[in-house]
Design a protein around this motif. Structure first.
Motif, PDB file in Angstrom:
ATOM      1  N   ASN A 298    -142.736  55.448  -9.520  1.00 44.43           N
ATOM      2  CA  ASN A 298    -142.312  56.814  -9.861  1.00 44.43           C
ATOM      3  C   ASN A 298    -141.702  56.959 -11.253  1.00 44.43           C
ATOM      4  O   ASN A 298    -140.875  57.851 -11.475  1.00 44.43           O
ATOM      5  CB  ASN A 298    -141.320  57.349  -8.810  1.00 44.43           C
ATOM      6  CG  ASN A 298    -141.924  57.428  -7.439  1.00 44.43           C
ATOM      7  OD1 ASN A 298    -143.132  57.599  -7.292  1.00 44.43           O
ATOM      8  ND2 ASN A 298    -141.101  57.280  -6.403  1.00 44.43           N
ATOM      9  N   TRP A 346    -135.415  55.892  -7.899  1.00 43.77           N
ATOM     10  CA  TRP A 346    -136.850  56.203  -7.834  1.00 43.77           C
ATOM     11  C   TRP A 346    -137.114  57.391  -6.897  1.00 43.77           C
ATOM     12  O   TRP A 346    -138.223  57.857  -6.776  1.00 43.77           O
ATOM     13  CB  TRP A 346    -137.636  54.982  -7.370  1.00 43.77           C
ATOM     14  CG  TRP A 346    -137.309  54.531  -5.975  1.00 43.77           C
ATOM     15  CD1 TRP A 346    -137.997  54.857  -4.838  1.00 43.77           C
ATOM     16  CD2 TRP A 346    -136.225  53.695  -5.563  1.00 43.77           C
ATOM     17  NE1 TRP A 346    -137.394  54.281  -3.742  1.00 43.77           N
ATOM     18  CE2 TRP A 346    -136.308  53.550  -4.163  1.00 43.77           C
ATOM     19  CE3 TRP A 346    -135.191  53.041  -6.238  1.00 43.77           C
ATOM     20  CZ2 TRP A 346    -135.388  52.794  -3.432  1.00 43.77           C
ATOM     21  CZ3 TRP A 346    -134.281  52.284  -5.517  1.00 43.77           C
ATOM     22  CH2 TRP A 346    -134.378  52.168  -4.129  1.00 43.77           C
ATOM     23  N   TYR A 351    -144.231  61.531  -5.947  1.00 40.29           N
ATOM     24  CA  TYR A 351    -145.308  61.319  -6.911  1.00 40.29           C
ATOM     25  C   TYR A 351    -144.696  61.465  -8.293  1.00 40.29           C
ATOM     26  O   TYR A 351    -144.375  62.571  -8.738  1.00 40.29           O
ATOM     27  CB  TYR A 351    -146.451  62.315  -6.724  1.00 40.29           C
ATOM     28  CG  TYR A 351    -147.507  62.172  -7.805  1.00 40.29           C
ATOM     29  CD1 TYR A 351    -148.139  60.951  -8.013  1.00 40.29           C
ATOM     30  CD2 TYR A 351    -147.844  63.234  -8.620  1.00 40.29           C
ATOM     31  CE1 TYR A 351    -149.080  60.803  -9.008  1.00 40.29           C
ATOM     32  CE2 TYR A 351    -148.792  63.095  -9.618  1.00 40.29           C
ATOM     33  CZ  TYR A 351    -149.404  61.875  -9.809  1.00 40.29           C
ATOM     34  OH  TYR A 351    -150.329  61.717 -10.802  1.00 40.29           O
TER      35      TYR A 351
END
Length: 421
Positions: A298, A346, A351
């Motif tokens: 990410n 993260w 996405y």
């Protein structure tokens, strides 16, 4: 009339993309738009408009069917969500329409059936389109229509903004993106047109952005220091002159927090609560900046290399002492520091760096600034080719992506597999 027609056409294209993307989903699975975090945002609307804050009337097994985005307190009978209510406030008109139509169209009026998922997909497309529109208006004040249109188009198709508008519309990001675009637009026009209406909506948007994510308080820096070309002294005089206007607007904006205060008082017996428990900014002294920007898990630039052009625009702005570009650079660095200090830097199943999506209206400015500085035709061709490749790769990954990156922080094999597939 022509602009309205174009807007409606784009809106229906976004709706088609969203409904097509979810056409084969199981509505009680991780693929749905009411799952995990998204369910934690959504649950306020069933509380407000159907059940009240009492879990006994909620559908059976609804916690497991929505990915445990919220829970039930067996001791008090209250619904517990650690998430705040800003997203639900923006979704509420769509929720109410779905609730009204549910019985007529034969769907369960339980707040979680298929029609409520549809309402969230419509809401995501609606706020995504409005966010792009206000971003365009914001940019158009400083750049030509051509560069402004190129910028918003590239950001939508070349970053995870597309994913969080079309695929994961239940998450907070498209709603925050819309709010920040409104803040950027109104901040850029505030000094020329300091009417109460404009300042009122600016404060409402800012209050909602902070309610959705408290770290958005750093946007106050943008509001205060953007458009300082005439000097800070003139800006201070402006605020002094319109102090009463700002005071009244700020008081009205506090209304936004009332539903949250009521919920916290009911569920936690306190008007102000830190509902994230042990989750904290545990890396404040050792921020994971490099990972947040470049990790295969990410990373911001790993999944949106188009943003390198924004970084180039920031560098040019600093070199040319463009004050607007400099303050956006400061906001970008501060937000990067905050996100890389969070314990889960993260941000879980995502996405790309989803925490930056709401700041895209600001990052569009240095992007447009950079491409507007290109003079030679050869450089333009290279820039457009780079943008085209980034868009193609982004779309390719999005339509293959399963909601999580199944690799480590530097697992280039797993990352390259995303590109290959």
């Amino acid at each position: 009339m022509k602009k309205i027609s174009i807007g409606l056409l784009i809106f229906f294209i976004l709706l088609f993309l969203a409904f097509n993307k979810h056409s084969k989903d199981n509505y009680h699975s991780y693929q749905s738009v009411i799952w995990a975090d998204a369910a934690g945002y959504h649950v306020y609307n069933p509380i407000w408009f159907i059940y009240g804050n009492n879990f006994h009337d909620f559908p059976q097994d609804i916690i497991s069917k929505t990915g445990r985005g919220f829970s039930f307190d067996q001791r008090t009978g209250r619904v517990v969500t650690k998430y705040t209510s800003g997203v639900a406030i923006l979704q509420s008109p769509f929720f109410l329409c779905a609730h009204f139509l549910s019985g007529i169209l034969g769907f369960p009026s339980d707040g979680f059936s298929k029609i409520y998922h549809w309402a969230i997909m419509i809401a995501g497309s609606f706020y995504g389109l409005l966010g792009l529109f206000f971003s365009f208006l914001f940019l158009k004040k400083y750049f030509s229509k051509y560069y402004s249109l190129i910028t918003v188009t590239v950001f939508f198709l070349g970053t995870n903004l597309f994913y969080y508008t079309i695929d994961a519309s239940g998450f907070l990001h498209v709603y925050s993106f819309f709010l920040v675009s409104v803040i950027a637009f109104l901040s850029s026009h505030m000094y020329e047109n300091p009417r109460f209406k404009n300042i009122f909506f600016l404060f409402i948007a800012l209050a909602l952005a902070v309610l959705i994510r408290p770290t958005n308080i750093i946007l106050v820096l943008f509001v205060l220091f953007f458009n300082t070309s005439s000097g800070m002294q003139d800006k201070v005089l402006f605020f002094k002159k319109h102090l009463k206007l700002f005071a009244v607007a700020s008081l009205f904006s506090l209304i936004v927090f009332i539903p949250q205060i009521i919920y916290w008082t009911q569920s936690f017996n306190s008007p102000v609560v830190y509902s994230y428990g042990t989750e904290s900014f545990s890396y404040l002294l050792s921020p994971k900046l490099f990972l947040v920007w470049f990790s295969t898990n990410n990373g911001l630039f790993t999944y949106a290399p188009i943003l390198f052009i924004s970084i180039a625009g920031m560098a040019i702005a600093i070199w040319k002492k463009n004050k607007n570009g400099i303050i956006i650079t400061v906001v970008f660095i501060l937000s990067s520091y905050l996100f890389s200090s969070w314990w889960n830097y993260w941000f879980g199943c995502a996405y790309g760096a989803r925490s930056f999506v709401e700041y895209y209206p600001l990052l569009m400015f240095p992007f447009a600034y950079a491409i507007s500085q290109i003079k030679s035709n050869a450089s333009r061709v290279i820039m457009y080719a780079f943008c085209g490749i980034c868009i193609w790769v982004n779309m390719d990954i999005i339509y293959y992506y399963d909601g999580c990156f199944y690799g480590g922080e530097w697992d280039w094999g797993a990352y390259l597999k995303l590109l290959a597939d």
